[in-house]
Scaffold this motif. Structure first.
Motif, short mmCIF file in Angstrom:
data_model
loop_
_atom_site.label_atom_id
_atom_site.label_comp_id
_atom_site.label_asym_id
_atom_site.label_seq_id
_atom_site.Cartn_x
_atom_site.Cartn_y
_atom_site.Cartn_z
N LEU B 30 0.80 -1.22 0.00
CA LEU B 30 0.00 0.00 0.00
C LEU B 30 0.84 1.27 0.00
N TYR B 31 2.10 1.17 0.47
CA TYR B 31 2.97 2.35 0.58
C TYR B 31 4.11 2.21 -0.42
N PHE B 32 4.42 3.30 -1.07
CA PHE B 32 5.45 3.29 -2.11
C PHE B 32 6.42 4.44 -1.87
N TYR B 33 7.65 4.16 -2.20
CA TYR B 33 8.72 5.11 -1.90
C TYR B 33 9.68 5.21 -3.07
N TRP B 34 10.32 6.37 -3.18
CA TRP B 34 11.48 6.53 -4.04
C TRP B 34 12.66 7.01 -3.18
N TYR B 35 13.80 6.39 -3.45
CA TYR B 35 15.06 6.78 -2.83
C TYR B 35 16.07 6.97 -3.94
N ARG B 36 17.13 7.70 -3.65
CA ARG B 36 18.21 7.77 -4.61
C ARG B 36 19.54 7.58 -3.90
N GLN B 37 20.51 7.13 -4.66
CA GLN B 37 21.86 6.94 -4.13
C GLN B 37 22.85 7.48 -5.15
N ILE B 38 23.40 8.65 -4.84
CA ILE B 38 24.47 9.18 -5.67
C ILE B 38 25.71 8.33 -5.44
N LEU B 39 26.48 8.11 -6.49
CA LEU B 39 27.63 7.21 -6.43
C LEU B 39 28.53 7.54 -5.24
N GLY B 40 28.74 6.55 -4.40
CA GLY B 40 29.64 6.73 -3.26
C GLY B 40 29.00 7.38 -2.06
N GLN B 41 27.69 7.68 -2.15
CA GLN B 41 27.03 8.36 -1.03
C GLN B 41 25.91 7.49 -0.45
N LYS B 42 25.25 8.04 0.57
CA LYS B 42 24.20 7.30 1.24
C LYS B 42 22.95 7.19 0.39
N VAL B 43 22.14 6.20 0.69
CA VAL B 43 20.80 6.12 0.13
C VAL B 43 19.96 7.22 0.80
N GLU B 44 19.27 8.01 -0.01
CA GLU B 44 18.50 9.16 0.52
C GLU B 44 17.02 9.04 0.17
N PHE B 45 16.18 9.34 1.12
CA PHE B 45 14.74 9.34 0.92
C PHE B 45 14.33 10.50 0.02
N LEU B 46 13.46 10.22 -0.94
CA LEU B 46 12.92 11.28 -1.79
C LEU B 46 11.45 11.56 -1.45
N VAL B 47 10.62 10.50 -1.50
CA VAL B 47 9.19 10.72 -1.39
C VAL B 47 8.49 9.43 -0.99
N PHE B 49 4.40 7.68 -0.84
CA PHE B 49 3.13 7.82 -1.57
C PHE B 49 2.16 6.80 -1.03
N TYR B 50 0.96 7.27 -0.72
CA TYR B 50 -0.07 6.37 -0.21
C TYR B 50 -1.43 6.88 -0.62
N ASN B 51 -2.30 5.97 -0.99
CA ASN B 51 -3.68 6.34 -1.32
C ASN B 51 -3.71 7.43 -2.39
N ASN B 52 -2.86 7.25 -3.38
CA ASN B 52 -2.82 8.14 -4.54
C ASN B 52 -2.40 9.56 -4.26
N GLU B 53 -1.67 9.75 -3.17
CA GLU B 53 -1.12 11.08 -2.96
C GLU B 53 0.19 10.99 -2.20
N ILE B 54 0.98 12.06 -2.31
CA ILE B 54 2.25 12.12 -1.60
C ILE B 54 1.99 12.24 -0.11
N SER B 55 2.65 11.38 0.67
CA SER B 55 2.54 11.45 2.13
C SER B 55 3.64 12.33 2.72
N GLU B 56 4.84 12.12 2.24
CA GLU B 56 5.97 12.92 2.71
C GLU B 56 6.95 13.10 1.57
N LYS B 57 7.70 14.17 1.63
CA LYS B 57 8.77 14.35 0.66
C LYS B 57 9.95 15.03 1.33
N SER B 58 11.13 14.79 0.80
CA SER B 58 12.33 15.39 1.36
C SER B 58 12.63 16.71 0.65
N GLU B 59 13.64 17.38 1.17
CA GLU B 59 14.06 18.65 0.55
C GLU B 59 14.56 18.44 -0.87
#
Lengths: 112, 114
Positions: B30-47, B49-59
Motif C-alpha cells: 500500500l505504501y510506495f517510496y522513491w530513494y536515490r543513491q548518488i555514487l559513493g554516497q548514502k541512500v537518501e529518501f525522496l518521497v 506515496f499512499y492512497n494516490n497522494e504524496i505522504s511525505e517528501k524530502s528537501e
C-alpha cells in the motif's frame, strides 16, 4: 539533525572469521531499525528490529537492538566469500510514513 | 517470491530532458517510496506515496520531481528537466503497511545525465 552512523566503514576478513558491524542512531520518533545487504544493486532485506534485547537470527547472521544506548549490531559468523557486500543500516522514523534514513554502510570483503 | 521491479535498468539522458522512471511495487503493498543513491554516497529518501497522494517528501524532492500511480500496478518518478546532479541510482520500494513494516527495494535505475 537525524542521523545514522555505521562503523567500520570497511572491513577485510578471511573466510571463517566472525565479524561485528555497528550502527548507532539519533532520530526523532524512532519506529524500527533495519539491516540490508547491498551487493550490486538493490538493498536486500535482512532484519527489522523494534524491541531492545531481542536477538534476531537467520542462519549465520544475527542482530540485536539497544534502544537505550541507540545502537544495533549485526554479527556474521563463519564468514563466506558470498557475504562480501555493503551492509546498510537504516532507521524508520517520524512523520506520516516509514521513511528510512540510511547510514553510509559497511563494506565487507571476505577473502578466501 | 514477489518482488519490486523497475525499468529501465539504465538511462542516459541529456541535461534539460525529462525522464520517467518506472516501478511495479509488490501487488498487495500500500505504501510506495522513491530513494536515490548518488555514487559513493548514502541512500537518501525522496518521497513516500499512499492512497494516490504524496505522504511525505524530502528537501531533495523539489518542483522538478513528480510521482504518479497511473494505474493499479505502476508507480512512476518523473524528473521534468534533468540536471547533472540528478545522476544517481534511483530505487523504488514498497511496504504492506506504514507502521513497523519492512520496505522491499527494487533493483534500481541507474540514471546518467550528460
Amino acid at each position: 539533525e537525524d542521523k545514522v552512523v555505521q562503523s567500520p566503514l570497511s572491513l577485510v576478513v578471511h573466510e571463517g572469521d566472525t565479524v561485528t558491524l555497528n550502527c548507532s542512531y539519533e532520530v526523532t520518533n524512532f519506529r524500527s531499525l533495519l539491516w540490508y545487504k547491498q551487493e550490486k544493486k538493490a538493498p536486500t532485506f535482512l532484519f527489522m528490529l523494534t524491541s531492545s534485547g531481542i536477538e534476531k537470527k537467520s542462519g549465520r547472521l544475527s542482530s540485536i537492538l539497544d534502544k537505550k544506548e541507540l545502537f544495533s549490531i549485526l554479527n556474521i559468523t563463519a564468514t563466506q566469500t558470498g557475504d562480501s557486500a555493503v551492509y546498510l543500516c537504516a532507521v524508520a522514523y517520524g512523520g506520516a510514513t516509514n521513511k528510512l534514513i540510511f547510514g553510509t554502510g559497511t563494506l565487507l570483503a571476505v577473502q578466501p | 517470491e514477489p518482488e519490486v521491479t523497475q525499468t529501465p535498468s539504465h538511462q542516459v539522458t541529456q541535461m534539460g530532458q525529462e525522464v520517467i522512471l518506472r516501478c511495479v511495487p509488490i501487488s498487495n503493498h500500500l505504501y510506495f517510496y522513491w530513494y536515490r543513491q548518488i555514487l559513493g554516497q548514502k541512500v537518501e529518501f525522496l518521497v513516500s506515496f499512499y492512497n494516490n497522494e504524496i505522504s511525505e517528501k524530502s528537501e531533495i524532492f523539489d518542483d522538478q520531481f513528480s510521482v504518479e500511480r497511473p494505474d493499479g500496478s505502476n508507480f512512476t518518478l518523473k524528473i521534468r528537466s534533468t540536471k547533472l546532479e540528478d545522476s544517481a541510482m534511483y530505487f523504488c520500494a514498497s511496504s504492506p503497511d506504514r507502521v513497523g513494516e519492512t520496505q522491499y527495494f527494487g533493483p534500481g535505475t541507474r540514471l546518467l545525465v550528460l
